[in-house]
Design an enzyme around this catalytic site. Structure first.
Site, mmCIF file in Angstrom:
data_model
loop_
_atom_site.group_PDB
_atom_site.id
_atom_site.type_symbol
_atom_site.label_atom_id
_atom_site.label_comp_id
_atom_site.label_asym_id
_atom_site.label_seq_id
_atom_site.Cartn_x
_atom_site.Cartn_y
_atom_site.Cartn_z
ATOM 1 N N ARG A 161 0.948 -1.314 -0.117
ATOM 2 C CA ARG A 161 0.063 0.086 0.004
ATOM 3 C C ARG A 161 0.834 1.238 -0.096
ATOM 4 O O ARG A 161 2.211 1.205 0.434
ATOM 5 C CB ARG A 161 -1.057 0.060 1.066
ATOM 6 N N LYS A 186 -1.814 -2.767 7.523
ATOM 7 C CA LYS A 186 -2.837 -2.502 7.859
ATOM 8 C C LYS A 186 -3.362 -3.285 9.224
ATOM 9 O O LYS A 186 -3.139 -4.290 9.336
ATOM 10 C CB LYS A 186 -4.004 -2.195 6.635
ATOM 11 N N HIS A 258 -2.677 2.734 -5.765
ATOM 12 C CA HIS A 258 -3.593 1.341 -5.486
ATOM 13 C C HIS A 258 -3.624 0.396 -6.562
ATOM 14 O O HIS A 258 -3.697 -0.765 -6.663
ATOM 15 C CB HIS A 258 -4.725 1.707 -4.837
ATOM 16 N N ARG A 261 -0.905 -2.091 -6.839
ATOM 17 C CA ARG A 261 -1.237 -2.910 -5.777
ATOM 18 C C ARG A 261 -2.024 -4.044 -6.609
ATOM 19 O O ARG A 261 -1.879 -5.389 -6.505
ATOM 20 C CB ARG A 261 -1.825 -2.529 -4.758
ATOM 21 N N HIS A 284 -4.132 -9.143 3.541
ATOM 22 C CA HIS A 284 -5.588 -8.998 3.506
ATOM 23 C C HIS A 284 -6.254 -9.524 4.608
ATOM 24 O O HIS A 284 -5.424 -10.699 5.216
ATOM 25 C CB HIS A 284 -6.310 -9.504 2.388
ATOM 26 N N TYR A 293 -10.283 -10.137 -7.321
ATOM 27 C CA TYR A 293 -9.505 -10.275 -8.719
ATOM 28 C C TYR A 293 -9.728 -11.441 -9.378
ATOM 29 O O TYR A 293 -9.332 -11.245 -10.627
ATOM 30 C CB TYR A 293 -7.902 -10.401 -7.926
#
Length: 331
Positions: A161, A186, A258, A261, A284, A293
């Site tokens: 990120r 995150k 992003h 990414r 994630h 995806y």
């Protein structure tokens, strides 16, 4: 009758709940701060009182609902932004409900407000020719060009990120056997992402040129300050514009950090990597997040279609042979 001053509980929410108990990230705190700045100004204008004079009971479900409508209709924010604002407000009233059970019903009415559904568009990503053109765009005869090329290469290979990229230090890069880069992701989850041989070589040259301490930012401005998120977005836009000269498919394509990414995830998926591994790679929280995806990968759908057998019916589109049927078909 007991009163519940809003400023006291709001300050405790940010200092005790977010900062101390949850150890929320800077981005989360900033998002919540912006939400309550907007909400307090809206409530103050509507009720005719200063924010410091507001009580918790003044912020009821009706006011929150009208605030969310204001965010969408007058500020022009989308449903996603509206839901982010509501999430921050819910978090505050969960805190209030635990500490003040006497006004639990007041809090529950706000907590029961639903998020708004929105249209989920297919994600955007770069193809292999577009990736190659983007990496080749920087002028490596200059210091800035070399920095930007390493940054783009690292972003496209690791899928970090933008907040993770700008917070990297020289000590976060490990070269040699098992080369990888460490980052705090995150949710304050630390993870390590392996480096490909070409990325490892580029990182080695860049670290040798930097010759800095382990705590030194990996990517700096020409004044020695850490790159900001906005700076990375400008870098991506700049080189997408340059790369579009050699790769016409980039023209008119909206590319953000992003999107780089997303491009990493699509490369892994198209090369047969399992989605559980992709989820770990990208950091994630849930494997289900990686499902988007698969939906966006047209190659997988074409491979599935190639395995199907044609239905044994004459080719062509069905045409009704009756005027009444034709009328009904046209409705």
């Amino acid at each position: 009758m007991k009163i519940y001053p809003l400023p006291i509980y709001l300050q405790r929410f940010f200092t005790e709940r977010l900062a101390t108990q949850l150890r929320a990230s800077h981005n989360t705190v900033a998002s919540y701060r912006d939400t309550f700045r907007l909400l307090l100004k809206y409530a103050s204008d509507r009720l005719g009182r200063l924010p410091t004079d507001l009580q918790i009971v003044d912020i009821d479900a009706e006011l929150v609902g009208s605030f969310l409508s204001f965010v969408e209709n007058e500020r022009g924010n989308g449903a996603r932004s509206r839901n982010v604002r509501l999430s921050a407000i819910r978090s505050f009233f969960k805190y209030v409900a635990v500490n003040e059970p006497q006004i639990l019903y007041h809090c529950q009415r706000i907590l029961a407000m639903p998020s708004k559904r929105y249209e989920k568009r297919t994600i955007n990503y770069l193809t292999n020719p577009e990736i190659e053109a983007l990496i080749a765009a920087p002028d490596v005869t200059t210091w800035i060009g070399r920095r930007d090329q390493v940054l783009l290469l690292l972003a496209l290979q690791t899928g970090l990120r933008v907040s993770e990229l700008v917070n990297l230090t020289c000590g976060d890069v490990v070269l040699g056997t098992g080369a990888h880069v460490r980052c705090m992701g995150k949710g304050r989850k630390e993870r390590s992402t392996p480096l490909r041989k070409d990325c490892e070589a580029a990182m080695g040259n860049w670290l040798a040129e930097q010759a800095g301490e382990h705590s030194k930012p990996l990517f700096e401005t020409n004044r020695g300050a850490r790159l900001s998120r906005d700076a990375v977005e400008r870098i991506v836009r700049k080189y997408v514009g340059l790369a579009s000269n050699s790769c016409p498919t980039l023209k008119g394509k909206k590319v953000t950090p992003h999107v780089l990414r997303h491009s990493t995830a699509m490369q892994l998926l198209q090369n047969g990597v399992d989605r559980t591994i992709i989820a770990l790679w990208l950091g994630h929280e849930s494997v289900e997040t990686t499902q988007m995806y698969i939906h966006a990968n047209i190659d997988l759908k074409e491979q599935a279609m190639a395995k199907t057998k044609p239905v044994g019916v004459p080719p062509g589109r069905y045409r009704p042979n009756d005027e009444l049927l034709a009328f009904l078909e046209a409705l």
